[in-house]
Every structure is written in C-alpha cells, then in structure tokens.
Write a protein that holds these residues in place. Structure first.
Motif, PDB file in Angstrom:
ATOM      1  N   ASN A   1       0.842  -1.195   0.000  1.00  0.00           N
ATOM      2  CA  ASN A   1       0.000   0.000   0.000  1.00  0.00           C
ATOM      3  C   ASN A   1       0.879   1.248   0.000  1.00  0.00           C
ATOM      4  O   ASN A   1       2.098   1.148  -0.120  1.00  0.00           O
ATOM      5  N   ARG A   2       0.230   2.421   0.144  1.00  0.00           N
ATOM      6  CA  ARG A   2       0.972   3.684   0.116  1.00  0.00           C
ATOM      7  C   ARG A   2       1.994   3.776   1.239  1.00  0.00           C
ATOM      8  O   ARG A   2       3.058   4.362   1.086  1.00  0.00           O
ATOM      9  N   ALA A   3       1.707   3.175   2.382  1.00  0.00           N
ATOM     10  CA  ALA A   3       2.595   3.280   3.534  1.00  0.00           C
ATOM     11  C   ALA A   3       3.840   2.415   3.426  1.00  0.00           C
ATOM     12  O   ALA A   3       4.767   2.568   4.223  1.00  0.00           O
ATOM     13  N   SER A   4       3.895   1.527   2.451  1.00  0.00           N
ATOM     14  CA  SER A   4       4.983   0.555   2.385  1.00  0.00           C
ATOM     15  C   SER A   4       6.375   1.171   2.320  1.00  0.00           C
ATOM     16  O   SER A   4       7.326   0.619   2.866  1.00  0.00           O
ATOM     17  N   ALA A   5       6.513   2.298   1.656  1.00  0.00           N
ATOM     18  CA  ALA A   5       7.830   2.935   1.548  1.00  0.00           C
ATOM     19  C   ALA A   5       8.060   3.944   2.665  1.00  0.00           C
ATOM     20  O   ALA A   5       9.095   4.618   2.680  1.00  0.00           O
ATOM     21  N   LEU A   6       7.106   4.063   3.581  1.00  0.00           N
ATOM     22  CA  LEU A   6       7.220   4.984   4.711  1.00  0.00           C
ATOM     23  C   LEU A   6       7.531   4.202   5.978  1.00  0.00           C
ATOM     24  O   LEU A   6       7.245   3.002   6.081  1.00  0.00           O
ATOM     25  N   ILE A   7       8.092   4.881   6.960  1.00  0.00           N
ATOM     26  CA  ILE A   7       8.326   4.234   8.252  1.00  0.00           C
ATOM     27  C   ILE A   7       7.005   3.752   8.827  1.00  0.00           C
ATOM     28  O   ILE A   7       6.930   2.708   9.476  1.00  0.00           O
ATOM     29  N   ALA A   8       5.943   4.485   8.534  1.00  0.00           N
ATOM     30  CA  ALA A   8       4.618   4.138   9.045  1.00  0.00           C
ATOM     31  C   ALA A   8       4.166   2.753   8.617  1.00  0.00           C
ATOM     32  O   ALA A   8       3.354   2.116   9.299  1.00  0.00           O
ATOM     33  N   GLY A   9       4.661   2.269   7.490  1.00  0.00           N
ATOM     34  CA  GLY A   9       4.226   0.969   6.993  1.00  0.00           C
ATOM     35  C   GLY A   9       5.191  -0.163   7.265  1.00  0.00           C
ATOM     36  O   GLY A   9       4.889  -1.327   6.961  1.00  0.00           O
ATOM     37  N   ALA A  10       6.342   0.143   7.851  1.00  0.00           N
ATOM     38  CA  ALA A  10       7.365  -0.884   8.042  1.00  0.00           C
ATOM     39  C   ALA A  10       6.880  -2.029   8.918  1.00  0.00           C
ATOM     40  O   ALA A  10       7.088  -3.209   8.598  1.00  0.00           O
ATOM     41  N   GLY A  11       6.233  -1.708  10.024  1.00  0.00           N
ATOM     42  CA  GLY A  11       5.792  -2.749  10.947  1.00  0.00           C
ATOM     43  C   GLY A  11       4.753  -3.672  10.351  1.00  0.00           C
ATOM     44  O   GLY A  11       4.864  -4.898  10.463  1.00  0.00           O
ATOM     45  N   ASP A  12       3.747  -3.106   9.699  1.00  0.00           N
ATOM     46  CA  ASP A  12       2.680  -3.930   9.123  1.00  0.00           C
ATOM     47  C   ASP A  12       3.213  -4.823   8.007  1.00  0.00           C
ATOM     48  O   ASP A  12       2.848  -6.001   7.912  1.00  0.00           O
ATOM     49  N   ASP A  13       4.066  -4.280   7.145  1.00  0.00           N
ATOM     50  CA  ASP A  13       4.605  -5.088   6.050  1.00  0.00           C
ATOM     51  C   ASP A  13       5.513  -6.195   6.584  1.00  0.00           C
ATOM     52  O   ASP A  13       5.489  -7.328   6.082  1.00  0.00           O
ATOM     53  N   ALA A  14       6.306  -5.869   7.608  1.00  0.00           N
ATOM     54  CA  ALA A  14       7.176  -6.885   8.204  1.00  0.00           C
ATOM     55  C   ALA A  14       6.349  -7.999   8.836  1.00  0.00           C
ATOM     56  O   ALA A  14       6.671  -9.188   8.700  1.00  0.00           O
ATOM     57  N   LYS A  15       5.280  -7.629   9.515  1.00  0.00           N
ATOM     58  CA  LYS A  15       4.413  -8.630  10.133  1.00  0.00           C
ATOM     59  C   LYS A  15       3.806  -9.552   9.079  1.00  0.00           C
ATOM     60  O   LYS A  15       3.764 -10.778   9.260  1.00  0.00           O
ATOM     61  N   TYR A  16       3.331  -8.964   7.981  1.00  0.00           N
ATOM     62  CA  TYR A  16       2.737  -9.762   6.904  1.00  0.00           C
ATOM     63  C   TYR A  16       3.756 -10.728   6.309  1.00  0.00           C
ATOM     64  O   TYR A  16       3.476 -11.924   6.126  1.00  0.00           O
ATOM     65  N   VAL A  17       4.954 -10.227   6.009  1.00  0.00           N
ATOM     66  CA  VAL A  17       5.979 -11.053   5.363  1.00  0.00           C
ATOM     67  C   VAL A  17       6.456 -12.162   6.299  1.00  0.00           C
ATOM     68  O   VAL A  17       6.596 -13.328   5.882  1.00  0.00           O
ATOM     69  N   VAL A  18       6.687 -11.833   7.558  1.00  0.00           N
ATOM     70  CA  VAL A  18       7.166 -12.852   8.499  1.00  0.00           C
ATOM     71  C   VAL A  18       6.085 -13.900   8.753  1.00  0.00           C
ATOM     72  O   VAL A  18       6.386 -15.087   8.918  1.00  0.00           O
ATOM     73  N   ARG A  19       4.827 -13.486   8.777  1.00  0.00           N
ATOM     74  CA  ARG A  19       3.742 -14.460   8.925  1.00  0.00           C
ATOM     75  C   ARG A  19       3.749 -15.449   7.764  1.00  0.00           C
ATOM     76  O   ARG A  19       3.602 -16.659   7.965  1.00  0.00           O
ATOM     77  N   ARG A  20       3.945 -14.940   6.549  1.00  0.00           N
ATOM     78  CA  ARG A  20       4.026 -15.838   5.386  1.00  0.00           C
ATOM     79  C   ARG A  20       5.265 -16.721   5.458  1.00  0.00           C
ATOM     80  O   ARG A  20       5.230 -17.896   5.080  1.00  0.00           O
ATOM     81  N   LEU A  21       6.365 -16.166   5.946  1.00  0.00           N
ATOM     82  CA  LEU A  21       7.596 -16.952   6.088  1.00  0.00           C
ATOM     83  C   LEU A  21       7.379 -18.088   7.088  1.00  0.00           C
ATOM     84  O   LEU A  21       7.820 -19.230   6.847  1.00  0.00           O
ATOM     85  N   CYS A  22       6.705 -17.801   8.179  1.00  0.00           N
ATOM     86  CA  CYS A  22       6.437 -18.835   9.183  1.00  0.00           C
ATOM     87  C   CYS A  22       5.586 -19.964   8.609  1.00  0.00           C
ATOM     88  O   CYS A  22       5.817 -21.152   8.896  1.00  0.00           O
ATOM     89  N   ARG A  23       4.599 -19.601   7.801  1.00  0.00           N
ATOM     90  CA  ARG A  23       3.771 -20.621   7.153  1.00  0.00           C
ATOM     91  C   ARG A  23       4.614 -21.503   6.254  1.00  0.00           C
ATOM     92  O   ARG A  23       4.438 -22.729   6.201  1.00  0.00           O
ATOM     93  N   TRP A  24       5.547 -20.889   5.533  1.00  0.00           N
ATOM     94  CA  TRP A  24       6.421 -21.650   4.631  1.00  0.00           C
ATOM     95  C   TRP A  24       7.309 -22.600   5.419  1.00  0.00           C
ATOM     96  O   TRP A  24       7.513 -23.753   5.026  1.00  0.00           O
ATOM     97  N   ILE A  25       7.819 -22.130   6.558  1.00  0.00           N
ATOM     98  CA  ILE A  25       8.657 -22.994   7.387  1.00  0.00           C
ATOM     99  C   ILE A  25       7.865 -24.194   7.885  1.00  0.00           C
ATOM    100  O   ILE A  25       8.336 -25.342   7.842  1.00  0.00           O
ATOM    101  N   GLU A  26       6.651 -23.927   8.344  1.00  0.00           N
ATOM    102  CA  GLU A  26       5.816 -25.031   8.850  1.00  0.00           C
ATOM    103  C   GLU A  26       5.490 -26.030   7.753  1.00  0.00           C
ATOM    104  O   GLU A  26       5.520 -27.238   7.963  1.00  0.00           O
ATOM    105  N   ALA A  27       5.182 -25.512   6.561  1.00  0.00           N
ATOM    106  CA  ALA A  27       4.826 -26.399   5.446  1.00  0.00           C
ATOM    107  C   ALA A  27       6.022 -27.209   4.948  1.00  0.00           C
ATOM    108  O   ALA A  27       5.843 -28.265   4.313  1.00  0.00           O
ATOM    109  N   SER A  28       7.230 -26.712   5.222  1.00  0.00           N
ATOM    110  CA  SER A  28       8.438 -27.360   4.713  1.00  0.00           C
ATOM    111  C   SER A  28       8.955 -28.439   5.644  1.00  0.00           C
ATOM    112  O   SER A  28       9.887 -29.166   5.290  1.00  0.00           O
ATOM    113  N   LYS A  29       8.378 -28.508   6.843  1.00  0.00           N
ATOM    114  CA  LYS A  29       8.874 -29.494   7.815  1.00  0.00           C
ATOM    115  C   LYS A  29       8.494 -30.908   7.396  1.00  0.00           C
ATOM    116  O   LYS A  29       7.467 -31.138   6.795  1.00  0.00           O
TER     117      LYS A  29
END
Length: 364
Positions: free
Chosen positions: A336-364
């Motif tokens: 979204n618009r906030a992605s390149a702003l500090i305001a969006g760093a936390g939400d985007d990081a949370k989304y990406v890490v959540r997807r990463l965690c799913r990938w780790i679980e699926a890969s076990k």
C-alpha cells in the motif's frame, strides 16, 4: 545486541533467516522474527546502525511526523506532530536494535546472494559467507543515486554531486549553484544553499504539495484516519496517488522558494560547456550542480533465477518472491501507500514474516 562484523568470526555463519539490511524495515522484520521465535541475523553495509540516515544532508527531517514514525514496540519520543531530525532517527534505530537485542553484523555489504529453497548463501564484499534457510531482503528502495547522462556535458571545472553526497551549503563551490530536481530533497537543498549562494532550481513535471495541517490536524493524521495510507497500488485511489505523488508543504512551496531567493527554472535539457540549457532556451553558468534526481534499484547481486526480471526489477507479490524462502520488505507500494514509509514498516514486516512462518511449517 549489535555485533561488529570484524568480530564475527571466520568460516560460514549459519542462521535460520538472514535479514539483509538493518534500517527501519530490517529491524521491523527482526522484531517480528524474534516474536515468532525464529533464529535470525541482520547484516548491513553501513559502519553502524542508523548510518543511512546519519550521513545525509544536515537539514533532513523525517517525511512523516513522529506520531506515525515509530517501529513496533518502541515509541519515537518527542512532539507527536513534529518531525524527527535525521540524527534523532538514527539514534532511535540504534536504541531499537539494542532494546530488541537484535544481532547485526555491520560493515557487511552483500555482493552475491545465491541458492535454492532452504539453502541460501550470501557472500560479503570481504569474503564472509552466510548460510540461511530463508532470506529477507530489506535494503530499502532505490539505493543507487541516479544521475542523468547529460552530466557528462559539464566540464570538470563545474563541481557536481548527487544529493546523497550533499551535506550543507559548505559542501558546494562558491558561486551560482544549480539544483536539478524539485522533489522534497531538491527543494530542501535549494533552501539550504540559498542562504549563501545564488541558486537555480530546475524543475520537472508539475508537483503537487498538500498542506501540512487541515482543520488543526496534521495532514498525515487525516491520511491515516481516512485509510489513504492503506490504499492498494492497483486501487483507484492508489493509482491516482502514484500518478500525482504529492508531498507535504513544509515551507518548501514555490512561493517560499522565490521569497528566499531561489530562481525557478524549467526542465534542464542540455549543457554547453559551462552553461546549463533549460527547456525555455534560457542559459545559466553554475559553478556547481547538485543532482536531486532520485535513486535507482540495483539488484544485480541477487543471483537467483526467478528473483529478478529482465529489467532488473524484483519479482514479488506483496513482498513474497516466487522463489520459495525469499522475501522482501521496504519496497515502494509493496502492499500500500505506507509501504515505503516508516509508518508501513511494521505492518509489512508482520505480513511477510507471517508468510515466512507458514512456509517454514509447510516445509517441515
């Protein structure tokens, strides 16, 4: 804890997730990885956390007010509607890394990232090797200064620098100065130099500046409250915002520039000897040129098939690469618009890490 790269030891360092870049988006990703209980390590090309801010021009302040410029878990202290200075925010990032206990190998520029799912290998400029099951690229947007080819038409007697190398009015030669580019940085630089130099500002496309306050509230408060910072890139509002790309009027509008002595010029189209030539055929002879012409991406160091397209652009969907185990944060309009702003760093990081965690679980 911040780890000096020179003390990181020999051989290959191994971790579950390697985060490349320890600016605000990298630290936001580290915060989410820590909460998820995943082993991680950050590496950063700078000599110290916060240097990417600390080394920029003296008058730089954050684009957004402190009220929306914190990372998750640690408020940015100070007047909420005020704008943190570059040094203030650099110190905040150092504090964030320390409070979070995030391991950072500084002075570590990654020059090659290779691998396949669950077997990534990053090599630093000085030969250190990092192995990880997953990688988050958090190097930020547009890391390489962009200077137009017509810069070569100016003789060596004309000093030239990109805004990335500009510090203050003392950085430029005596005499007339041409600032090329009238975005927020170009306008800031023009105002900083105008106190001691004659300044010409070469403009490009029409700029849209929005007022700093509306009905007594900071405009960024309204943008957040109305959901405009969450506008998706392909939405009607998002497409319009991307096309207009407005920024706040904080005493850097055309009228203020003129009042401070800055001479507004149309687009720079050529150079003839010491003379700059503009779209209206007018000519000026600057002693120095500051290129406020933006940045470009350089992902040639990512040597993984399917990660980068033929034009050198990252391939991803909301930060998720088609290469399993490879992720990105901090891309413009990533979600979204906030992605390149500090305001969006936390939400985007949370989304990406959540997807990463799913990938780790699926890969076990």
């Amino acid at each position: 804890m911040t780890t000096d790269a020179s003390n990181s030891g020999g051989g290959t360092r191994r971790t579950d997730v390697l985060v490349i870049g320890a600016g605000q988006v990298g630290l936001a990703a580290a915060n989410e990885l820590k909460k998820a209980g995943i082993d991680y390590l950050l590496v950063d090309a700078a000599a110290a956390v916060g240097d990417s801010w600390r080394q920029r021009y003296e008058t730089l302040t954050l684009f957004t007010p402190r009220s929306i410029s914190s990372l998750p878990g640690l408020p940015l202290s100070g007047e909420p509607d005020g704008y943190a200075t570059k040094d203030e925010f650099a110190a905040y990032l150092v504090r964030y890394a320390a409070v979070g206990g995030h391991r950072v190998d500084v002075g570590t520029r990654v020059v090659a990232l290779r691998g396949e799912p669950r077997a990534f290998e990053a090599v630093s400029r000085d030969g250190r090797v990092y192995a990880a099951s997953a990688v988050i690229v958090a190097t930020g947007a547009f890391s390489e200064p962009r200077v137009p080819s017509l810069s070569h038409r100016f003789p060596d007697t004309v000093q030239q620098m990109h805004v990335a190398d500009f510090q203050d009015a003392g950085s430029v030669a005596e005499g007339p100065v041409l600032v090329v580019g009238d975005g927020a940085s170009g306008r800031d630089v023009a105002l900083a130099i105008a106190t001691s130099h004659q300044v010409f500002l070469a403009r490009g496309r029409g700029r849209k500046l929005f007022p700093e306050r509306i009905l007594g509230r900071n405009t960024w408060w309204w943008l957040q409250r109305l959901g405009l910072l969450g506008a998706k890139p392909d939405s009607i509002i998002g497409r319009r915002m991307r096309r207009i790309d407005p920024f706040p009027n904080r005493g850097n509008d055309d009228a203020t520039l003129v009042r401070k002595g800055v001479v507004l010029k149309p687009r720079l189209v050529s150079a003839d000897g010491c003379h700059a030539i503009f779209a209206d055929k007018s000519r000026e002879a600057p002693q120095a040129v500051v290129w406020a012409t933006g940045y470009r991406d350089d992902f040639a160091w990512i040597k993984i098939e399917g990660a980068v397209d033929a034009e050198g652009q990252l391939m991803h969907q909301e930060g998720i690469s088609p290469v399993p185990g490879l992720y990105f944060v901090g891309r413009p309009w990533q979600r979204n618009r906030a992605s390149a702003l500090i305001a969006g760093a936390g939400d985007d990081a949370k989304y990406v890490v959540r997807r990463l965690c799913r990938w780790i679980e699926a890969s076990k």
